[in-house]
Design a protein around this motif. Structure first.
Motif, PDB file in Angstrom:
ATOM      1  N   LEU A  64      75.694   0.073  14.324  1.00 54.66           N
ATOM      2  CA  LEU A  64      75.254   0.270  12.936  1.00 54.66           C
ATOM      3  C   LEU A  64      75.974  -0.686  11.986  1.00 54.66           C
ATOM      4  O   LEU A  64      75.358  -1.254  11.073  1.00 54.66           O
ATOM      5  CB  LEU A  64      75.495   1.720  12.513  1.00 54.66           C
ATOM      6  N   ASN A  65      77.267  -0.911  12.189  1.00 56.70           N
ATOM      7  CA  ASN A  65      78.016  -1.833  11.323  1.00 56.70           C
ATOM      8  C   ASN A  65      77.533  -3.271  11.465  1.00 56.70           C
ATOM      9  O   ASN A  65      77.586  -4.048  10.512  1.00 56.70           O
ATOM     10  CB  ASN A  65      79.517  -1.751  11.634  1.00 56.70           C
ATOM     11  N   VAL A  66      77.072  -3.612  12.663  1.00 52.13           N
ATOM     12  CA  VAL A  66      76.536  -4.963  12.885  1.00 52.13           C
ATOM     13  C   VAL A  66      75.194  -5.093  12.171  1.00 52.13           C
ATOM     14  O   VAL A  66      74.924  -6.103  11.512  1.00 52.13           O
ATOM     15  CB  VAL A  66      76.368  -5.254  14.391  1.00 52.13           C
ATOM     16  N   LYS A  67      74.361  -4.070  12.281  1.00 49.73           N
ATOM     17  CA  LYS A  67      73.058  -4.093  11.626  1.00 49.73           C
ATOM     18  C   LYS A  67      73.204  -4.130  10.099  1.00 49.73           C
ATOM     19  O   LYS A  67      72.371  -4.724   9.410  1.00 49.73           O
ATOM     20  CB  LYS A  67      72.248  -2.863  12.053  1.00 49.73           C
ATOM     21  N   GLN A  68      74.268  -3.504   9.603  1.00 57.84           N
ATOM     22  CA  GLN A  68      74.526  -3.509   8.156  1.00 57.84           C
ATOM     23  C   GLN A  68      75.313  -4.744   7.718  1.00 57.84           C
ATOM     24  O   GLN A  68      75.655  -4.900   6.552  1.00 57.84           O
ATOM     25  CB  GLN A  68      75.287  -2.236   7.769  1.00 57.84           C
ATOM     26  N   LYS A  69      75.618  -5.627   8.715  1.00 57.64           N
ATOM     27  CA  LYS A  69      76.295  -6.911   8.472  1.00 57.64           C
ATOM     28  C   LYS A  69      77.708  -6.746   7.910  1.00 57.64           C
ATOM     29  O   LYS A  69      78.203  -7.585   7.159  1.00 57.64           O
ATOM     30  CB  LYS A  69      75.440  -7.795   7.566  1.00 57.64           C
ATOM     31  N   LYS A  70      78.339  -5.659   8.330  1.00 56.57           N
ATOM     32  CA  LYS A  70      79.747  -5.463   8.021  1.00 56.57           C
ATOM     33  C   LYS A  70      80.609  -6.042   9.137  1.00 56.57           C
ATOM     34  O   LYS A  70      81.761  -6.404   8.925  1.00 56.57           O
ATOM     35  CB  LYS A  70      80.070  -3.973   7.843  1.00 56.57           C
ATOM     36  N   TYR A  74      80.757 -10.601  19.061  1.00 56.58           N
ATOM     37  CA  TYR A  74      81.252 -11.801  19.728  1.00 56.58           C
ATOM     38  C   TYR A  74      81.645 -11.396  21.139  1.00 56.58           C
ATOM     39  O   TYR A  74      82.539 -10.580  21.321  1.00 56.58           O
ATOM     40  CB  TYR A  74      82.452 -12.376  18.970  1.00 56.58           C
ATOM     41  N   ARG A  75      80.877 -11.898  22.119  1.00 54.18           N
ATOM     42  CA  ARG A  75      81.094 -11.559  23.519  1.00 54.18           C
ATOM     43  C   ARG A  75      81.113 -10.041  23.734  1.00 54.18           C
ATOM     44  O   ARG A  75      81.895  -9.505  24.505  1.00 54.18           O
ATOM     45  CB  ARG A  75      82.363 -12.207  24.041  1.00 54.18           C
ATOM     46  N   GLY A  76      80.202  -9.363  23.021  1.00 54.24           N
ATOM     47  CA  GLY A  76      80.019  -7.933  23.212  1.00 54.24           C
ATOM     48  C   GLY A  76      80.923  -7.030  22.418  1.00 54.24           C
ATOM     49  O   GLY A  76      80.771  -5.810  22.445  1.00 54.24           O
ATOM     50  N   ARG A  77      81.883  -7.603  21.675  1.00 56.42           N
ATOM     51  CA  ARG A  77      82.800  -6.800  20.868  1.00 56.42           C
ATOM     52  C   ARG A  77      82.530  -7.015  19.381  1.00 56.42           C
ATOM     53  O   ARG A  77      82.082  -8.082  18.979  1.00 56.42           O
ATOM     54  CB  ARG A  77      84.248  -7.171  21.186  1.00 56.42           C
ATOM     55  N   GLU A  78      82.795  -5.967  18.602  1.00 63.73           N
ATOM     56  CA  GLU A  78      82.555  -6.036  17.165  1.00 63.73           C
ATOM     57  C   GLU A  78      83.800  -6.531  16.423  1.00 63.73           C
ATOM     58  O   GLU A  78      84.910  -6.047  16.670  1.00 63.73           O
ATOM     59  CB  GLU A  78      82.172  -4.651  16.627  1.00 63.73           C
ATOM     60  N   PHE A  79      83.573  -7.489  15.511  1.00 62.43           N
ATOM     61  CA  PHE A  79      84.663  -8.011  14.689  1.00 62.43           C
ATOM     62  C   PHE A  79      84.211  -8.020  13.233  1.00 62.43           C
ATOM     63  O   PHE A  79      83.014  -8.079  12.938  1.00 62.43           O
ATOM     64  CB  PHE A  79      85.051  -9.423  15.133  1.00 62.43           C
ATOM     65  N   LYS A 204      68.363  -4.370  26.314  1.00 66.82           N
ATOM     66  CA  LYS A 204      67.461  -3.838  25.292  1.00 66.82           C
ATOM     67  C   LYS A 204      68.231  -3.293  24.086  1.00 66.82           C
ATOM     68  O   LYS A 204      67.704  -3.264  22.973  1.00 66.82           O
ATOM     69  CB  LYS A 204      66.576  -2.751  25.900  1.00 66.82           C
ATOM     70  N   ASN A 205      69.469  -2.863  24.316  1.00 66.15           N
ATOM     71  CA  ASN A 205      70.283  -2.355  23.204  1.00 66.15           C
ATOM     72  C   ASN A 205      70.645  -3.455  22.205  1.00 66.15           C
ATOM     73  O   ASN A 205      71.065  -3.158  21.082  1.00 66.15           O
ATOM     74  CB  ASN A 205      71.576  -1.723  23.739  1.00 66.15           C
ATOM     75  N   TYR A 206      70.497  -4.703  22.637  1.00 70.31           N
ATOM     76  CA  TYR A 206      70.875  -5.840  21.795  1.00 70.31           C
ATOM     77  C   TYR A 206      69.666  -6.595  21.233  1.00 70.31           C
ATOM     78  O   TYR A 206      69.834  -7.618  20.579  1.00 70.31           O
ATOM     79  CB  TYR A 206      71.750  -6.809  22.594  1.00 70.31           C
ATOM     80  N   ASP A 207      68.472  -6.079  21.484  1.00 71.58           N
ATOM     81  CA  ASP A 207      67.268  -6.768  21.010  1.00 71.58           C
ATOM     82  C   ASP A 207      67.245  -6.933  19.497  1.00 71.58           C
ATOM     83  O   ASP A 207      66.653  -7.879  18.970  1.00 71.58           O
ATOM     84  CB  ASP A 207      66.006  -6.014  21.464  1.00 71.58           C
ATOM     85  N   PHE A 208      67.889  -6.025  18.786  1.00 68.70           N
ATOM     86  CA  PHE A 208      67.909  -6.095  17.317  1.00 68.70           C
ATOM     87  C   PHE A 208      68.543  -7.390  16.821  1.00 68.70           C
ATOM     88  O   PHE A 208      68.252  -7.856  15.719  1.00 68.70           O
ATOM     89  CB  PHE A 208      68.660  -4.887  16.737  1.00 68.70           C
ATOM     90  N   LEU A 209      69.413  -7.977  17.635  1.00 73.12           N
ATOM     91  CA  LEU A 209      70.114  -9.201  17.227  1.00 73.12           C
ATOM     92  C   LEU A 209      69.162 -10.351  16.931  1.00 73.12           C
ATOM     93  O   LEU A 209      69.439 -11.193  16.079  1.00 73.12           O
ATOM     94  CB  LEU A 209      71.096  -9.641  18.323  1.00 73.12           C
TER      95      LEU A 209
END
Length: 214
Positions: A64-70, A74-79, A204-209
């Motif tokens: 959700l934080n990635v989708k909200q651009k917060k 990067y290589r599967g981890r959120e930063f 499929k969990n990453y298709d939103f990217l």
């Protein structure tokens, strides 16, 4: 009792179809079906419908934080992602960008050589020789390989976990051997990526990217 909203669309058809799209229930029904008849069918399918609606909620809550651009992957981890910065850079695993459009250029320039190195290492193992590699701003796919052995990948592949990137590279390189999705193709994929079936599901969990940072 039905506790979810639904939309009925009458059509010239013989059978009823229930569709779940973006968390909404749509019913395609023949004109001869009454609303009571449709409600009865929905009641019978209630457990299945509620399961699909729950899956949609869970799927939407992922990253959700990635989708909200917060944050950024990067290589599967959120930063942490900071936009409107003075320059594009990474400091202590915080990603700073001038704007969203600059993310694409940064990832291509920063990670192209690493992706290419990995691609050719896997190609050597598979005993194939790709002609070229390009990182493309695909809208709805992760990669392609043409009959001339030119491989194109979605530039966002370096946001994926290493296991998924590996699968994607094997997938496209396998097309050099089998330019289709036949059983022979999947046998090649499985030879070099035993867990490809599970990885396909995870991807499929990453298709939103593919719709982010445009």
């Amino acid at each position: 009792m039905i506790n979810f909203p639904y939309t009925i669309c009458y059509q010239n058809r013989k059978s009823l179809v229930i569709c779940i799209r973006e968390g909404e229930v749509f019913v395609k029904a023949p004109h001869i079906f009454s609303k009571d008849k449709i409600k009865e069918i929905l009641q019978d399918k209630k457990s299945w419908i509620e399961k699909k609606l729950k899956e949609h909620i869970i799927h939407n809550s992922l990253f959700l934080n990635v989708k909200q651009k917060k944050k950024i992957l990067y290589r599967g981890r959120e930063f942490v992602l900071i936009l409107n910065s003075q320059k594009n850079t990474i400091v202590n695993y915080v990603f700073y960008f001038k704007n969203e459009r600059s993310i694409q250029k940064f990832f291509i320039e920063k990670f192209f050589s690493k992706i290419k190195q990995l691609l050719f290492a896997i190609a050597e193992k598979m005993q194939v020789q790709p002609s070229s590699l390009k990182l493309i701003n695909f809208k709805a796919k992760w990669g392609s390989c043409d009959k001339l052995k030119n491989i194109k990948l979605n530039w966002r592949v370096y946001m994926l976990p290493d296991s998924l990137l590996y699968y994607l590279l094997v997938h496209e390189l396998a097309h050099i051997i089998e330019l289709n999705h036949s059983n022979k193709f999947w046998q090649v994929v499985e030879k070099y990526c035993k867990s490809y079936k599970q990885l396909r599901k995870e991807l499929k969990n990453y298709d939103f990217l593919t719709n982010l940072y445009r």
